[in-house]
Design a protein around this motif. Structure first.
Motif, PDB file in Angstrom:
ATOM      1  N   ILE A 163       0.843  -1.195   0.000  1.00 36.57           N
ATOM      2  CA  ILE A 163       0.000   0.000   0.000  1.00 36.57           C
ATOM      3  C   ILE A 163       0.879   1.246   0.000  1.00 36.57           C
ATOM      4  N   ALA A 164       1.919   1.221   0.814  1.00 38.07           N
ATOM      5  CA  ALA A 164       2.846   2.353   0.888  1.00 38.07           C
ATOM      6  C   ALA A 164       3.468   2.626  -0.484  1.00 38.07           C
ATOM      7  N   THR A 165       3.862   1.567  -1.174  1.00 41.83           N
ATOM      8  CA  THR A 165       4.460   1.715  -2.505  1.00 41.83           C
ATOM      9  C   THR A 165       3.463   2.327  -3.480  1.00 41.83           C
ATOM     10  N   GLN A 166       2.231   1.832  -3.435  1.00 48.97           N
ATOM     11  CA  GLN A 166       1.199   2.337  -4.343  1.00 48.97           C
ATOM     12  C   GLN A 166       0.893   3.811  -4.097  1.00 48.97           C
ATOM     13  N   LEU A 167       0.911   4.212  -2.837  1.00 46.72           N
ATOM     14  CA  LEU A 167       0.516   5.578  -2.486  1.00 46.72           C
ATOM     15  C   LEU A 167       1.707   6.517  -2.321  1.00 46.72           C
ATOM     16  N   GLY A 168       2.896   5.995  -2.571  1.00 45.50           N
ATOM     17  CA  GLY A 168       4.075   6.847  -2.548  1.00 45.50           C
ATOM     18  C   GLY A 168       4.435   7.379  -1.177  1.00 45.50           C
ATOM     19  N   THR A 169       4.347   6.514  -0.168  1.00 42.68           N
ATOM     20  CA  THR A 169       4.676   6.940   1.194  1.00 42.68           C
ATOM     21  C   THR A 169       5.411   5.798   1.900  1.00 42.68           C
ATOM     22  N   THR A 170       5.527   5.881   3.215  1.00 42.23           N
ATOM     23  CA  THR A 170       6.248   4.857   3.965  1.00 42.23           C
ATOM     24  C   THR A 170       5.276   3.906   4.650  1.00 42.23           C
ATOM     25  N   GLU A 171       5.802   2.749   5.003  1.00 45.23           N
ATOM     26  CA  GLU A 171       4.989   1.760   5.686  1.00 45.23           C
ATOM     27  C   GLU A 171       4.516   2.269   7.041  1.00 45.23           C
ATOM     28  N   GLN A 172       5.345   3.038   7.720  1.00 49.08           N
ATOM     29  CA  GLN A 172       4.973   3.573   9.031  1.00 49.08           C
ATOM     30  C   GLN A 172       3.788   4.534   8.923  1.00 49.08           C
ATOM     31  N   VAL A 173       3.769   5.333   7.858  1.00 54.41           N
ATOM     32  CA  VAL A 173       2.638   6.253   7.652  1.00 54.41           C
ATOM     33  C   VAL A 173       1.344   5.459   7.473  1.00 54.41           C
ATOM     34  N   ILE A 174       1.414   4.363   6.708  1.00 52.84           N
ATOM     35  CA  ILE A 174       0.228   3.527   6.503  1.00 52.84           C
ATOM     36  C   ILE A 174      -0.239   2.929   7.828  1.00 52.84           C
ATOM     37  N   LYS A 175       0.713   2.481   8.654  1.00 51.63           N
ATOM     38  CA  LYS A 175       0.353   1.930   9.974  1.00 51.63           C
ATOM     39  C   LYS A 175      -0.356   2.980  10.823  1.00 51.63           C
ATOM     40  N   ASN A 176       0.119   4.222  10.746  1.00 50.32           N
ATOM     41  CA  ASN A 176      -0.513   5.300  11.510  1.00 50.32           C
ATOM     42  C   ASN A 176      -1.940   5.544  11.032  1.00 50.32           C
TER      43      ASN A 176
END
Length: 218
Positions: A163-176
């Motif tokens: 998801i992070a890769t698809q949305l251009g962000t980090t895995e930690q941001v997705i967890k938040n």
């Protein structure tokens, strides 16, 4: 012991059904098929009591129903909310339930189908529940477009890193983001989140529509 086969291309939905059925002492899941080909092979190999199959999963449901009949397996079709169950029964399905079916109702349907009964969840009630889904509407309105996009990807079975890769962000941001979503909905993990979303059509449609739009960085 009832031998059961699950057929659906949504891993989350298969997992949800399995979670309901696995605790029953008189039921045993012998196969979970994520492709129509796997499902046909499982029917031939296991000669199960009941196949639980989503209506849109196989491209030719009538052929699946005919083959299942030859193997002595009765088929419970999981239809989309609002579908006309009569068309599936006319093709030879032993029962029809809807995506919004509750755990206890699903268990009841499976047992009745296994006994040789023909069962059909009330389409009017299912449609009315879906159309008047105030819980789903409240959750939809509570989530931001970014959160809805993440929910849609969770339902599709994506992991946080993907998801992070698809949305251009980090895995930690997705967890938040997911922690916020869990708090807003009142669920504890991604399986519960996905099942809640699938159960509430209003929320599922909003998430899918948001995901279909332009992907922005989060």
């Amino acid at each position: 012991m009832l031998k059961l086969i699950l057929g659906d291309n949504q891993a989350i939905f298969r997992a949800g059904i399995a979670k309901v059925l696995a605790v029953e002492e008189d039921m045993r899941i012998v196969a979970q098929a994520q492709t129509p080909e796997q499902m046909m092979m499982a029917l031939d190999k296991f000669r199960a009591s009941v196949l639980i199959c989503s209506a849109a999963f196989p491209p030719k449901l009538d052929e699946v129903l005919q083959f299942a009949a030859k193997t002595g397996t009765r088929v419970l079709v999981i239809a989309e909310n609002g579908d006309d169950p009569a068309k599936y029964l006319s093709l030879g399905a032993a029962g029809v339930a809807f995506r919004s079916v509750t755990g206890p109702s699903l268990l009841s349907c499976v047992r009745k189908v296994a006994k040789g009964e023909t069962v059909c969840q009330d389409a009017h009630v299912a449609r009315e529940i879906a159309d008047n889904d105030m819980v789903g509407a409240r959750v939809r309105d509570r989530l931001t477009p970014k959160e809805l996009r993440i929910v849609a990807l969770i339902v599709q079975g994506f992991k946080n890193k993907e998801i992070a890769t698809q949305l251009g962000t980090t895995e930690q941001v997705i967890k938040n983001y997911l922690r916020n979503v869990y708090d807003k909905i009142g669920v504890s993990d991604r399986l519960e989140l996905a099942l809640f979303t699938i159960h509430h059509r209003i929320l599922a449609e909003a998430a899918a529509a948001t995901a279909a739009g332009n992907v922005q960085r989060v």
